[in-house]
Design an enzyme around this catalytic site. Structure first.
Site, PDB file in Angstrom:
ATOM      1  N   HIS A   1     116.911   0.581  15.833  1.00 19.94           N
ATOM      2  CA  HIS A   1     117.961   0.015  16.326  1.00 19.94           C
ATOM      3  C   HIS A   1     117.871  -1.512  15.887  1.00 19.94           C
ATOM      4  CE1 HIS A   1     118.540   3.408  18.839  1.00 19.94           C
ATOM      5  NE2 HIS A   1     117.152   3.359  19.024  1.00 19.94           N
TER       6      HIS A   1
ATOM      7  N   GLU B   1      96.711 -11.426   3.798  1.00 20.30           N
ATOM      8  CA  GLU B   1      95.724 -12.472   3.238  1.00 20.30           C
ATOM      9  C   GLU B   1      94.622 -11.910   2.140  1.00 20.30           C
ATOM     10  OE1 GLU B   1      94.688 -14.489   6.862  1.00 20.30           O
ATOM     11  OE2 GLU B   1      92.616 -15.183   5.978  1.00 20.30           O
TER      12      GLU B   1
ATOM     13  N   LYS C   1      94.295 -25.473   6.027  1.00 21.87           N
ATOM     14  CA  LYS C   1      93.188 -25.965   6.823  1.00 21.87           C
ATOM     15  C   LYS C   1      92.930 -27.656   6.462  1.00 21.87           C
ATOM     16  CE  LYS C   1      90.674 -21.765   8.647  1.00 21.87           C
ATOM     17  NZ  LYS C   1      89.613 -21.218   8.613  1.00 21.87           N
TER      18      LYS C   1
HETATM   19  O1  PA5 Z   1      90.428 -13.611   7.391  1.00 24.42           O
HETATM   20  C1  PA5 Z   1      90.058 -14.958   7.652  1.00 24.42           C
HETATM   21  O2  PA5 Z   1      89.175 -15.196   6.814  1.00 24.42           O
HETATM   22  C2  PA5 Z   1      90.977 -15.765   8.317  1.00 24.42           C
HETATM   23  O3  PA5 Z   1      91.984 -15.222   8.861  1.00 24.42           O
HETATM   24  C3  PA5 Z   1      90.055 -16.259   9.443  1.00 24.42           C
HETATM   25  O4  PA5 Z   1      89.716 -15.312  10.206  1.00 24.42           O
HETATM   26  C4  PA5 Z   1      90.730 -17.498  10.291  1.00 24.42           C
HETATM   27  O5  PA5 Z   1      91.116 -18.306   9.656  1.00 24.42           O
HETATM   28  C5  PA5 Z   1      89.790 -18.017  11.305  1.00 24.42           C
HETATM   29  O6  PA5 Z   1      88.596 -18.455  10.765  1.00 24.42           O
HETATM   30  P1  PA5 Z   1      87.343 -18.798  11.356  1.00 24.42           P
HETATM   31  O7  PA5 Z   1      86.773 -17.399  12.068  1.00 24.42           O
HETATM   32  O8  PA5 Z   1      86.449 -19.270  10.517  1.00 24.42           O
HETATM   33  O9  PA5 Z   1      87.373 -19.420  12.705  1.00 24.42           O
END
Ligand code: PA5
Length: 458
Positions: free
Chosen positions: A314, A293, A429
């Site tokens: 395996h 990410e 989202k």
């Molecule tokens: O790293 C990130 O920003 C995302 O993966 C968030 O952690 C995830 O989308 C959850 O978001 P939030 O903590 O705002 O609910």
């Protein structure tokens, strides 16, 4: 703990001899000026308090309030955390690395701390099952969302909030909720003011996937008895090492960053992380989010691949050794086990063939397998890093967490992308908000529906 307690990165096997797509130590050294610039970007970003850079200061942040709240939660029979992505994976990673396996199944006298449930996916079966397994009057909920608006988290939160009010009434129910969210964004902060629930702040300059060493990861960890101070000292010790080591040979973050960059350029744009310890299975999940990410942007990045030794020997090793040369491998091995089991010998003649196992230990088998896999990958001409963790404890986990956070952020600066945003996640989202009928997202709903026609062949 000293620097000898830090994980040791062996990098010599990561240089590819392939004449056309080779990567050498000289190539890594040639990147030093860029690594230095990247390190300065991170240092200055933290010093100036820039958005996204807050994780750099977390190893030395005051955790007194978190520990006090953790202590209060530690008396519960169960804790349910509601969160997803960066608000969940770090907790699962810390717990699985540092608590005994099958934690919830242990008798209360062996645990001495609450059971733990993570409610991340909005899967109806999961939330109903968690609800059926807890006693509302002896359970606390930690609701974590940086944005205070993520649909999955909000939906699961609404489920448990309603069930708790129905079970205990509003006044008692609200005592059992702790909210971790941004100081200003989203609806959870106003919810805290409206209801008087307990809360902790998720620092505004710390992004979700970099938040494990903040209240997000530390509250449940401290409630379950993990040595949070030692975890932070391990991270601080790794930060010291990274800050003081001026060559890639001495600096594991520089080496990981440089090698992944060079190998990606040479066509090896997959990074396989393969620990030989069940305790690190969730570490790989956490790493995959962090790396993927943070770095997958503008057509750049390399794909993190989760593996687990010896199980994937395996399953995947055939592909890894004789498949395409498109991966950089990292094998993680633990030197000293916290528990070991001797393999018994047996007197039956029919079992003589496996006598080589008699009186060895399970840990020895796993360690030899880690080394054998690294050797087999190397023999097949593929590049492999070998990281040895002295032992699985809070200090070494803190160190390795910080190492990968730093290497990820540094790689982002070298790739000239912002490692701290996630526009691709935000897009999904917004489509979900639109499709679920959230006001202000009508355009997104329309767009998502028109794209859907394409993937449904209509
Ligand atoms: O790293 C990130 O920003 C995302 O993966 C968030 O952690 C995830 O989308 C959850 O978001 P939030 O903590 O705002 O609910």
């Amino acid at each position: 703990m000293t620097t000898s307690s830090l994980p040791r990165l062996c990098w010599n096997g990561a240089f590819s001899p392939d004449p056309a797509r080779g990567v050498s130590l000289g190539d890594v050294r040639a990147l030093v000026p860029r690594l230095e610039t990247g390190a300065a970007v991170l240092r200055n970003g933290a010093a100036e308090g820039r958005s996204g850079f807050g994780w750099i200061s977390l190893p030395r942040a005051d955790c007194g309030k978190i520990l006090a709240m953790g202590d209060a939660l530690s008396k519960e029979d169960a804790i349910v955390q509601i969160g997803i992505g960066g608000s969940a994976l770090g907790n699962l990673m810390l717990h699985s690395a540092l608590l005994p396996p099958y934690w919830n199944e242990l008798p209360p006298s062996a645990r001495n701390r609450p059971r733990f449930f993570m409610s991340d996916n909005p899967d109806p079966r999961d939330v109903e099952t968690i609800w059926s397994l807890i006693d509302p009057s002896r359970t606390s909920f930690i609701v974590v969302s940086k944005s205070g608006s993520t649909a999955e988290t909000m939906a699961n939160f609404l489920f448990f909030w309603k069930r708790m009010i129905d079970a205990l009434g509003f006044e008692k129910a609200k005592e059992r909720f702790v909210v971790i969210t941004d100081e200003t964004k989203g609806c959870l902060r106003p919810f805290v003011s409206e209801t008087g629930c307990r809360s902790l702040v998720l620092p505004g300059d710390v992004g979700g996937r970099f938040s494990v060493l903040s209240s997000v990861g530390l509250l449940s960890a401290s409630a379950l008895g993990i040595d949070v101070r030692s975890l932070l000292s391990g991270a601080a010790a790794m930060d010291d090492l990274i800050a003081s080591a001026g060559t890639p040979e001495e600096n594991p973050a520089w080496m990981i960053s440089a090698l992944s960059l060079l190998h990606a350029k040479a066509g090896r744009n997959m990074n396989v992380l393969m620990p030989y310890a069940d305790a690190l299975e969730h570490f790989v999940e956490w790493y995959a989010q962090l790396w993927g990410e943070s770095l997958g942007k503008k057509g750049k990045g390399s794909t993190p691949v989760r593996a687990l030794g010896a199980i994937d020997q395996h399953s995947q090793i055939q592909l890894y050794t004789e498949g395409p040369d498109d991966k950089l491998f990292t094998i993680l091995s633990v030197r000293e086990p916290s528990v070991d089991v001797a393999i018994p010998s047996a007197g039956q003649q029919s079992l003589r063939e496996i006598a080589y196992l008699f009186d060895a230990s399970l840990h020895a088998l796993l360690s030899f397998e880690a080394r054998s896999t690294a050797a087999a990958i190397l023999k097949s001409g593929k590049p492999v890093l070998f990281m040895e963790i002295p032992e699985l404890n809070a200090f070494s986990i803190g160190a390795i967490v910080y190492l990968y956070e730093y290497a990820t952020a540094l790689t982002g600066t070298l790739l000239e992308i912002d490692p701290f945003d996630q526009p691709g996640v935000e897009q999904g989202k917004r489509y979900t908000y639109g499709l679920m009928g959230k006001a202000g997202f009508e355009k997104e709903a329309e767009e998502a529906l028109s794209l859907e026609k394409r993937f449904r062949n209509s």
